[in-house]
Design an enzyme around this catalytic site. Structure first.
Site, short mmCIF file in Angstrom:
data_model
loop_
_atom_site.label_atom_id
_atom_site.label_comp_id
_atom_site.label_asym_id
_atom_site.label_seq_id
_atom_site.Cartn_x
_atom_site.Cartn_y
_atom_site.Cartn_z
N GLU A 46 0.83 -1.20 0.00
CA GLU A 46 0.00 0.00 0.00
C GLU A 46 0.87 1.25 0.00
O GLU A 46 0.67 2.19 -0.78
CB GLU A 46 -0.90 0.03 1.24
CG GLU A 46 -1.83 -1.16 1.39
CD GLU A 46 -1.20 -2.33 2.13
OE1 GLU A 46 0.01 -2.59 1.95
OE2 GLU A 46 -1.93 -2.99 2.89
N CYS A 79 -0.25 0.37 7.61
CA CYS A 79 -0.75 0.78 6.29
C CYS A 79 -2.06 1.55 6.42
O CYS A 79 -2.34 2.44 5.61
CB CYS A 79 -0.93 -0.44 5.39
SG CYS A 79 0.66 -1.10 4.86
N SER A 163 11.61 -43.81 -15.46
CA SER A 163 10.70 -42.74 -15.00
C SER A 163 10.94 -41.40 -15.67
O SER A 163 10.19 -40.44 -15.43
CB SER A 163 10.85 -42.58 -13.49
OG SER A 163 12.17 -42.16 -13.18
N TRP A 165 11.04 -39.15 -19.00
CA TRP A 165 10.17 -38.34 -18.14
C TRP A 165 8.73 -38.71 -18.40
O TRP A 165 8.37 -38.94 -19.55
CB TRP A 165 10.36 -36.84 -18.44
CG TRP A 165 11.74 -36.36 -18.16
CD1 TRP A 165 12.73 -36.14 -19.04
CD2 TRP A 165 12.28 -36.02 -16.87
NE1 TRP A 165 13.87 -35.69 -18.40
CE2 TRP A 165 13.61 -35.61 -17.07
CE3 TRP A 165 11.76 -36.03 -15.58
CZ2 TRP A 165 14.43 -35.23 -16.00
CZ3 TRP A 165 12.58 -35.64 -14.54
CH2 TRP A 165 13.91 -35.24 -14.77
N ARG A 179 9.90 -24.62 -6.54
CA ARG A 179 11.18 -24.67 -5.83
C ARG A 179 11.64 -23.27 -5.47
O ARG A 179 12.25 -23.05 -4.42
CB ARG A 179 12.25 -25.32 -6.71
CG ARG A 179 12.17 -26.82 -6.74
CD ARG A 179 13.34 -27.38 -7.51
NE ARG A 179 13.25 -28.82 -7.62
CZ ARG A 179 14.08 -29.55 -8.35
NH1 ARG A 179 15.05 -28.96 -9.04
NH2 ARG A 179 13.94 -30.85 -8.41
N THR A 191 15.73 -41.40 -3.60
CA THR A 191 15.67 -40.49 -4.74
C THR A 191 17.03 -39.86 -4.99
O THR A 191 17.47 -39.72 -6.14
CB THR A 191 14.63 -39.38 -4.47
OG1 THR A 191 13.37 -40.00 -4.27
CG2 THR A 191 14.55 -38.40 -5.63
N ASP A 195 18.58 -40.53 -8.59
CA ASP A 195 18.53 -39.43 -9.56
C ASP A 195 19.65 -38.40 -9.40
O ASP A 195 19.88 -37.60 -10.30
CB ASP A 195 17.19 -38.68 -9.42
CG ASP A 195 15.99 -39.56 -9.73
OD1 ASP A 195 16.22 -40.67 -10.27
OD2 ASP A 195 14.86 -39.15 -9.43
N LEU A 199 18.30 -30.08 -6.96
CA LEU A 199 17.28 -29.43 -6.14
C LEU A 199 17.39 -27.91 -6.11
O LEU A 199 16.93 -27.25 -5.18
CB LEU A 199 17.28 -29.98 -4.70
CG LEU A 199 17.07 -31.50 -4.60
CD1 LEU A 199 17.15 -31.94 -3.15
CD2 LEU A 199 15.73 -31.90 -5.20
N ARG A 202 15.96 -23.67 -11.31
CA ARG A 202 16.59 -23.17 -12.53
C ARG A 202 15.51 -22.68 -13.47
O ARG A 202 14.68 -23.46 -13.94
CB ARG A 202 17.42 -24.28 -13.18
CG ARG A 202 18.50 -24.79 -12.25
CD ARG A 202 19.33 -25.88 -12.85
NE ARG A 202 18.57 -27.09 -13.14
CZ ARG A 202 18.27 -28.04 -12.25
NH1 ARG A 202 18.64 -27.90 -10.99
NH2 ARG A 202 17.60 -29.11 -12.60
C1 AOF Z 1 0.15 -5.05 4.53
N1 AOF Z 1 0.79 -4.88 3.34
O1 AOF Z 1 2.38 -5.37 1.88
C2 AOF Z 1 2.31 -6.61 3.87
C3 AOF Z 1 1.61 -6.80 5.11
O2 AOF Z 1 7.25 -6.32 9.95
P1 AOF Z 1 6.35 -5.62 9.01
O3 AOF Z 1 6.14 -4.18 9.34
O4 AOF Z 1 6.74 -5.83 7.57
O5 AOF Z 1 4.89 -6.27 9.19
C4 AOF Z 1 4.69 -7.61 8.88
C5 AOF Z 1 3.22 -7.96 8.98
O6 AOF Z 1 2.46 -7.06 8.16
C6 AOF Z 1 2.94 -9.35 8.43
O7 AOF Z 1 2.98 -10.34 9.42
C7 AOF Z 1 1.54 -9.18 7.87
O8 AOF Z 1 0.56 -9.28 8.89
C8 AOF Z 1 1.55 -7.77 7.36
N2 AOF Z 1 2.02 -7.76 5.97
N3 AOF Z 1 0.54 -6.04 5.37
O9 AOF Z 1 -0.76 -4.29 4.85
C9 AOF Z 1 1.84 -5.60 2.98
N4 AOF Z 1 3.39 -7.34 3.56
ZN ZN Z 2 1.02 -2.93 5.98
#
Ligand code: AOF
Ligand code: ZN
Length: 377
Positions: A46, A79, A163, A165, A179, A191, A195, A199, A202
């Site tokens: 935000e 925010c 296996s 692919w 990943r 595995t 293989d 991991l 890429r």
């Molecule tokens: C939002 N907008 O883009 C995100 C949110 O340590 P801080 O200040 O980054 O806060 C982390 C917490 O904020 C996270 O656990 C989640 O609840 C929220 N993330 N909130 O309004 C965002 N990334």
């Molecule tokens: Zn926020």
């Protein structure tokens, strides 16, 4: 909101333990500014959108954001405060932030200040962006997902063991996306020895990424004397952790530690690592999500121990129709349909001729582990 989702996804794999969030500021029906949460510790989506506008938003501006705006200061300031300070009077939100510190509190703050607040727009899609975060923030344990790829009749290798692919190139590329999302990947020793996978993630036009690589090997039989598997010897060896038990020889443990490979040793009556203990250790170490890539034995065990939270299942339009070919999963004794494990919140995707079905695993009451098969891996 779709545009905001696209922005959020640009943070793929880089925001842990924070969620991916995207925001779009619209003035008079036009996109005026965009923002996303790019990495943990960085500005929230935000604020990024509001700041990138470089001037106060117009009086009829609407902010679209994929997740509920946070309402407590955190590391970066609330925010909701930024929204009010910018004079934004209308906010459209996708998913509620499951973080117990928020969980709807942000809506109350906005509405309390007279901001028109619409919620639940493309809610399922917006929540789906943050599978790992949603689990971690509500339970404090890592999100354990399994990936498998099989034929239409649920097989992963022919009777002679071939296996590669079964699924096509598009599906295999998709695996690399997962990943890149997960902080850690796990495989079984079988595995690893069959293989010798690297991991790493890429992806076309992108630098190689290496998550934490867990090798489940109760006796460290993958620590052979001659050529060590790639995960113990490549340039990312320090990213590898062998997960083992007291049944592993001390010489093997030392050999790995000397190379900088981590070794987690668990108590266990047999030579199998109890997955609940592994999960707890991950939580202690701040590892919030693990993708189990196989093989069949490790995935089957994780499922029968009820420690798998999610399944990512690729299926190729291929049929063996051979009882001696290798099944993708086993180890349970499912006598009644009511005992079947099911997926919920299922999402599907076509990848070339293959398909992907993924969803949250729902365990039934009272399924018996098949003792005859529980000797698996
Ligand atoms: C939002 N907008 O883009 C995100 C949110 O340590 P801080 O200040 O980054 O806060 C982390 C917490 O904020 C996270 O656990 C989640 O609840 C929220 N993330 N909130 O309004 C965002 N990334
Ligand atoms: Zn926020």
């Amino acid at each position: 909101m779709r545009r905001a989702i696209g922005l959020a996804l640009r943070g793929w794999g880089r925001t842990h333990p924070n969620p991916m969030v995207g925001a779009v500021l619209v003035e008079d029906g036009r996109v005026a500014a965009e923002g996303l949460h790019e990495r943990d510790g960085g500005p929230h989506a935000e604020r990024a959108a509001i700041d990138s506008l470089g001037r106060p938003p117009g009086p009829h501006a609407t902010l679209y954001v994929t997740m509920e705006p946070c309402s407590t200061a955190g590391r970066t300031g609330a925010c909701t405060g930024a929204i009010l300070a910018a004079g934004i009077r209308r906010v459209v939100v996708g998913a509620t932030d499951p973080n117990p510190a928020h969980a709807g509190a942000g809506f109350a703050v906005l509405r309390g200040a007279g901001v028109e607040t619409v919620t639940g727009v493309l809610e399922a899609e917006c929540a789906d962006i943050n599978l790992i975060y949603n689990h971690w923030i509500t339970r404090g344990t890592p999100f354990l997902a399994g990936k498998l790829a099989s034929t239409l009749d649920g097989r992963i290798a022919t009777r002679t063991g071939e296996s590669k692919w079964i699924t096509g190139g598009v599906a295999r590329e998709d695996v690399h996306r997962w990943r890149a999302l997960f902080p850690a990947i796990a495989v079984g020793a079988g595995t690893l020895m069959a293989d010798d996978p690297r991991l790493t993630a890429r992806r076309e036009g992108m630098a190689i990424e290496c998550p934490t690589r867990f090798v489940f090997d109760g006796r460290l039989r993958s620590v052979v004397d001659d050529r060590l598997p790639a995960v113990y010897s490549d340039e990312f060896a320090r990213r590898t952790v062998a997960v083992t038990t007291r049944h592993a020889g001390e010489g093997y443990v030392r050999k790995l530690r000397d190379r900088g490979v981590g070794v987690w040793i668990f108590d266990s009556a047999d030579a199998r690592v109890p997955l609940a203990k592994f999960r707890a250790r991950c939580a202690d170490e701040g590892i919030i999500g693990v993708l189990f890539e196989g093989g069949a034995n490790l995935l089957s065990r994780a499922l029968s121990e009820r420690e798998l939270d999610y399944l990512i299942a690729y299926q190729a339009p291929v049929i063996f129709a051979d009882e001696r070919s290798k099944p993708v999963l086993g180890g349970l004794r499912t006598e009644r349909l009511s005992q079947a494990i099911r997926l919920a919140d299922v999402r599907r995707l076509n990848l070339g001729d293959d398909s992907l079905a993924r969803g949250r695993i729902v365990y039934p009451d009272g399924v018996q582990i098949d003792e005859a098969l529980s000797g698996l891996g």
